[in-house]
Design a protein around this motif. Sequence first.
Motif, short mmCIF file in Angstrom:
data_model
loop_
_atom_site.label_atom_id
_atom_site.label_comp_id
_atom_site.label_asym_id
_atom_site.label_seq_id
_atom_site.Cartn_x
_atom_site.Cartn_y
_atom_site.Cartn_z
N ALA A 119 -3.11 13.07 -12.79
CA ALA A 119 -1.92 13.13 -13.65
C ALA A 119 -2.06 12.28 -14.91
N ASN A 120 -3.14 11.52 -15.03
CA ASN A 120 -3.31 10.64 -16.19
C ASN A 120 -3.27 11.45 -17.49
N GLY A 121 -2.44 10.99 -18.42
CA GLY A 121 -2.32 11.67 -19.70
C GLY A 121 -1.33 12.81 -19.71
N TYR A 122 -0.71 13.08 -18.56
CA TYR A 122 0.29 14.15 -18.45
C TYR A 122 1.69 13.53 -18.28
N PRO A 123 2.73 14.33 -18.52
CA PRO A 123 4.10 13.79 -18.37
C PRO A 123 4.40 13.24 -16.98
N SER A 124 3.67 13.71 -15.98
CA SER A 124 3.94 13.29 -14.60
C SER A 124 3.24 11.99 -14.22
N GLU A 125 2.46 11.42 -15.12
CA GLU A 125 1.63 10.26 -14.78
C GLU A 125 2.44 9.14 -14.12
N ARG A 126 3.56 8.82 -14.69
CA ARG A 126 4.38 7.72 -14.16
C ARG A 126 4.92 8.04 -12.78
N ASP A 127 5.22 9.31 -12.53
CA ASP A 127 5.80 9.70 -11.24
C ASP A 127 4.77 9.78 -10.13
N ILE A 128 3.51 10.00 -10.48
CA ILE A 128 2.45 10.15 -9.49
C ILE A 128 1.72 8.83 -9.23
N LYS A 129 1.63 8.01 -10.24
CA LYS A 129 0.84 6.77 -10.15
C LYS A 129 1.34 5.87 -9.01
N GLY A 130 0.42 5.45 -8.15
CA GLY A 130 0.75 4.51 -7.08
C GLY A 130 1.41 5.11 -5.86
N LEU A 131 1.50 6.45 -5.79
CA LEU A 131 2.18 7.07 -4.65
C LEU A 131 1.54 6.70 -3.32
N PHE A 132 0.21 6.55 -3.33
CA PHE A 132 -0.50 6.26 -2.09
C PHE A 132 -0.83 4.77 -1.96
N ALA A 133 -0.19 3.94 -2.77
CA ALA A 133 -0.55 2.52 -2.80
C ALA A 133 -0.40 1.84 -1.44
N ASP A 134 0.56 2.28 -0.65
CA ASP A 134 0.80 1.65 0.65
C ASP A 134 0.01 2.30 1.79
N PHE A 135 -0.72 3.36 1.46
CA PHE A 135 -1.59 4.00 2.45
C PHE A 135 -2.99 3.42 2.26
N ASP A 136 -3.15 2.17 2.66
CA ASP A 136 -4.40 1.44 2.45
C ASP A 136 -5.36 1.73 3.61
N THR A 137 -6.31 2.63 3.37
CA THR A 137 -7.22 3.06 4.43
C THR A 137 -8.32 2.05 4.73
N THR A 138 -8.41 1.00 3.93
CA THR A 138 -9.43 -0.03 4.18
C THR A 138 -8.82 -1.31 4.77
N SER A 139 -7.52 -1.28 5.06
CA SER A 139 -6.83 -2.46 5.55
C SER A 139 -7.29 -2.85 6.95
N ASN A 140 -7.35 -4.17 7.18
CA ASN A 140 -7.69 -4.67 8.52
C ASN A 140 -6.58 -4.40 9.53
N ARG A 141 -5.43 -3.99 9.06
CA ARG A 141 -4.36 -3.62 9.98
C ARG A 141 -4.76 -2.40 10.82
N LEU A 142 -5.71 -1.62 10.31
CA LEU A 142 -6.18 -0.44 11.02
C LEU A 142 -7.27 -0.78 12.04
N GLY A 143 -7.84 -1.96 11.92
CA GLY A 143 -8.94 -2.35 12.80
C GLY A 143 -9.90 -3.26 12.06
#
Length: 519
Positions: A119-143
């Motif tokens: 979405a970078n450079g498009y009108p939707s950039e602000r609405d899409i940016k960071g949507l997955f920020a809390d889905f941290d697949t490298t977090s030690n909370r997962l193991g």
Amino acid sequence: MTSNEQRAALQRKIWDIANDVRGAVDGWDFKQYVLGTLFYRFISENFIDYITGGDPSVNYAAMADGDPNIAAAKDDAIKTKGYFIYPSQLFVNVAANANTNESLNTDLANIFAAIEASANGYPSERDIKGLFADFDTTSNRLGNTVKDKNDRLSKVLKRVAELDFGGFDASHIDLFGDAYEFLISNYAANAGKSGGEFFTPQHVSKLIAQLAMHKQSSVNKIYDPACGSGSLLLQAKKHFDQHLIEDGFFGQEINHTTYNLARMNMFLHNVNYDKFNIQLGNTLEEPHFAEDRPFDAIVSNPPYSVKWIGSNDPTLINDERFAPAGVLAPKSKADFAFVLHALNYLSSKGRAAIVCFPGIFYRGGAEQKIRQYLVDNNYVETVISLAPNLFYGTTIAVNILVLAKNKKDTTTQFIDASGLFKKETNNNVLLDLHIEQIMAVFDSKENVDHFAKSVPLEDVVAKEYNLSVNTYVEAKDNREVVDIAQLNAELKSTVARIDQLRKGIDAIVAEIECEGLEA
């Protein structure tokens, strides 16, 4: 199976997934992985439906990322949907190979980053940016090891892939969105105050949405200054035709995780990026949407009695939101700061329906002065007291304040709905019947004994601007009515009967004593 039964079965399965996969991870923390996976699947399927035009003969998931047709469609897709997903990045393809993918956690991180970057450079950039920020697949909370992380992620992906949402149509979207909100609400219920503070139960949201949009054939836009996960905004969408809300949904949220949930929730309910604007930040100190004012409908459940900067910032008394009242809400209780903010953003034809802590309606000091400002300027349409224990994390019996700038008279309506609820295992709930009762009297403004009363301005002034419902609506006396004359007669009869029995006993005792002497 009816739609309600289908929805209930699906919700049970989703909650089972949440319980099965969290393991050693705290449930409240791990919600992000279940919610994030649901979201990832939804936007993947949503994108497939868009890119294929709903034609089942077109297998987008099987195409190569480098297919020239894909490159040709990319620009228009991002302008329309707000993001782009290549076939290899689709949920269905990642989930299919999750068990054997030794780099699953990093692959997912790269896919999420790529979807956001599309979405970078498009009108939707602000609405899409960071949507997955809390889905941290490298977090030690997962193991602690990559294998542990991948095992848990794979389990989530596989279980979410098994869920049957049906064909991609309106009911599919409803099921996805409702499943998402169901999961949020259950985490909120199980997390107590830490979870419940950002989620308004759907039955209460429904009432608030109906109050704010009552008899408005259309509204320009709807706004929530403390939007949490977006449940109040989405109730407005759910219970009214979408075209009724012409310019979309606006909200501000201070908590970063909840801000992301709200944006995800919009997508999951098929609100496109160009029809919502959710912003991150402190509404009282750094308000957004000043240029988007006014709003025809405002709904809100702000935090109760939260601290704010208040008089520590001397410029706030000149802020156009607070200046007309001539006083700031107390630093230890920001409730009326949110109320005044909402009033400032409200249009001349609109309504604001705000959940409030009951203490603000009777306490003195600055809060009394703000009530005086609201009443003297005829902004208070209705105050409604609700039953206790309707919200997660608190048993408080809250009130709903309805503000309007187009009242036809100077009366203030008070509704005592504290007796309208159904008791369930952990919380009370408002049924549709209860909401209908409240809305009927809200509309009619009729006086109903022990339930509703419209009070003239001079009476409110005489009560020193006390806006507590129980000050004006007399509670029904449920004590048993006692007939004193009948009670006295019964007592007299009982006493006479006791005297008679006593005489009989005395006679028997005397006879026994006499027989003993003769012997």
